[in-house]
Scaffold this motif. Structure first.
Motif, mmCIF file in Angstrom:
data_model
loop_
_atom_site.group_PDB
_atom_site.id
_atom_site.type_symbol
_atom_site.label_atom_id
_atom_site.label_comp_id
_atom_site.label_asym_id
_atom_site.label_seq_id
_atom_site.Cartn_x
_atom_site.Cartn_y
_atom_site.Cartn_z
ATOM 1 N N TYR A 124 0.843 -1.208 0.000
ATOM 2 C CA TYR A 124 0.000 0.000 0.000
ATOM 3 C C TYR A 124 0.872 1.250 0.000
ATOM 4 C CZ TYR A 124 -3.352 -3.566 1.160
ATOM 5 O OH TYR A 124 -4.118 -4.704 1.118
ATOM 6 N N SER A 166 -2.265 0.564 -4.711
ATOM 7 C CA SER A 166 -1.804 -0.647 -4.026
ATOM 8 C C SER A 166 -1.425 -1.696 -5.061
ATOM 9 C CB SER A 166 -2.884 -1.189 -3.092
ATOM 10 O OG SER A 166 -4.083 -1.395 -3.793
ATOM 11 N N LYS A 188 8.062 -11.966 3.622
ATOM 12 C CA LYS A 188 7.816 -10.580 3.177
ATOM 13 C C LYS A 188 9.064 -9.938 2.547
ATOM 14 C CE LYS A 188 4.831 -8.096 5.920
ATOM 15 N NZ LYS A 188 4.530 -7.168 7.033
ATOM 16 N N ASP A 206 3.736 2.543 2.253
ATOM 17 C CA ASP A 206 3.306 2.871 3.617
ATOM 18 C C ASP A 206 3.268 1.619 4.474
ATOM 19 O OD1 ASP A 206 2.826 5.473 4.052
ATOM 20 O OD2 ASP A 206 0.692 5.453 3.531
ATOM 21 N N PHE A 207 2.816 0.533 3.830
ATOM 22 C CA PHE A 207 2.443 -0.652 4.591
ATOM 23 C C PHE A 207 2.477 -1.873 3.667
ATOM 24 C CE2 PHE A 207 -1.238 -3.345 5.959
ATOM 25 C CZ PHE A 207 -0.718 -3.744 7.176
ATOM 26 N N LYS A 209 1.366 -6.011 3.540
ATOM 27 C CA LYS A 209 0.671 -7.115 4.202
ATOM 28 C C LYS A 209 1.043 -8.424 3.504
ATOM 29 C CE LYS A 209 -3.804 -8.637 5.640
ATOM 30 N NZ LYS A 209 -5.210 -8.602 5.533
#
Ligand SMILES: Cc1cc2nc3c(=O)[nH]c(=O)nc-3n(C[C@H](O)[C@H](O)[C@H](O)COP(=O)(O)OP(=O)(O)OC[C@H]3O[C@@H](n4cnc5c(N)ncnc54)[C@H](O)[C@@H]3O)c2cc1C
Length: 274
Positions: A124, A166, A188, A206-207, A209
């Motif tokens: 993201y 994203s 990851k 930003d992030f 998952k």
């Protein structure tokens, strides 16, 4: 489609192999679970309990089925339909295992159902970021790790003024099989390194998952089934899902329709005393 649950995929998909030239691609802008919730809302009034794992089913003397969840909830039903990946059926205690022991041929056919596995990253970026990627999704042939990359925000037709872009990254089947026991968090940085090699100059997210599907798409379906099977006739326990058709949306619909007609037929026979 009129409710906005499904919409045609926006943009260009590179490297897609279409077995059927008439295939159209659709996306769920609010996620796939919105589709399931939409159908459940059509069936109201029903009491729906999400995020509950069934751990035990008991066949009561009263011809009812008592279902227990891992959160300690218990309920009683006339009919139970199970649609989890087939290997997870073997994790439910109680009458399911007794039935399977009494039907060795059926048990063998269920054990023969196989699945591929897959790791996935959702990446993201801050609002206003430009990824400068010319496609909406791309299938990558021959890569040692990555099979599919998608600009998910673009696929869903997200409003760029409201949300940042994203990316969605799926690993290939051979890579996933090789690493299936690995922890999704540990994967990851490894997957990010592969992605940065593949698409250099990606901005800082930003992030991120990480997700692992141990049971992803069905690679070998249940032999000879056209949508569902009956595990127990009275009280009815039915098994359905994509393992009994194919791992595509239309396969899920076919299984659901077969399950519904099975139940309606059973109810009709009971009502007429046949
Ligand atoms: C990575 C990936 C990409 C895909 N891409 C596409 C695509 O582009 N197009 C397409 O048409 N299809 C696609 N599919 C296939 C599609 O997602 C499946 O065919 C579909 O989700 C199968 O639906 P289902 O209801 O049979 O099973 P599932 O969606 O697997 O649902 C089973 C549910 O059972 C739950 N469950 C398991 N055990 C228990 C328990 N003990 N108690 C309660 N609940 C339990 C699970 O949590 C899960 O929610 C894809 C699948 C994957 C994994």
């Amino acid at each position: 489609m009129s409710s906005g649950i499904l919409q045609p995929v926006q943009g260009f998909i590179e490297g897609e192999r279409r077995s059927d030239p008439g295939t159209k691609n659709f996306a769920c802008p609010k996620g796939f679970s919105a589709l399931v919730k939409y159908f459940l809302a059509q069936a109201e009034p029903v009491e729906t309990r999400y995020g509950a794992r069934v751990i035990n089913i008991k066949n009561e003397a009263t011809n009812k089925l008592q279902v227990f969840t891992d959160s300690g909830h218990t309920d009683v039903f006339d009919t139970v339909i199970l649609t989890m990946p087939v290997p997870q059926l073997f994790l439910i205690d109680g009458c399911i295992q007794d039935i399977l022991e009494s039907k060795p041929d059926l048990k063998k056919k269920l054990q023969a159902v196989t699945y591929s596995s897959r790791f996935c990253l959702g990446i993201y970026y801050p609002r206003g970021t430009h990824l400068n990627i010319p496609w909406t999704a791309k299938y990558i042939d021959g890569h040692p790790c990555i099979r599919y990359v998608c600009v998910d925000s673009c696929k869903r037709g997200a409003d760029e003024d409201l949300v940042g872009p994203s990316l969605l990254v799926h690993t290939s089947v051979p890579y996933s099989i090789q690493h299936v026991e690995a922890d999704k968090e540990a994967m990851k940085p490894i997957l990010m390194e592969f992605l940065n090699d593949l698409l250099p100059n990606l901005p800082q997210p930003d992030f991120i998952k990480s997700h692992k599907w141990r049971y992803s798409q069905v690679s070998k379906t249940f032999e000879g089934s056209s949508g569902c099977i009956s595990l127990l006739d009275e009280p009815p326990i039915l098994i359905g899902g994509d393992a009994f058709t194919r791992s595509k949306f239309d396969g899920c619909i076919q299984s659901a329709e077969t399950l519904v007609s099975f139940i309606l037929k059973g109810n009709l026979l009971k009502a007429t005393g046949s």
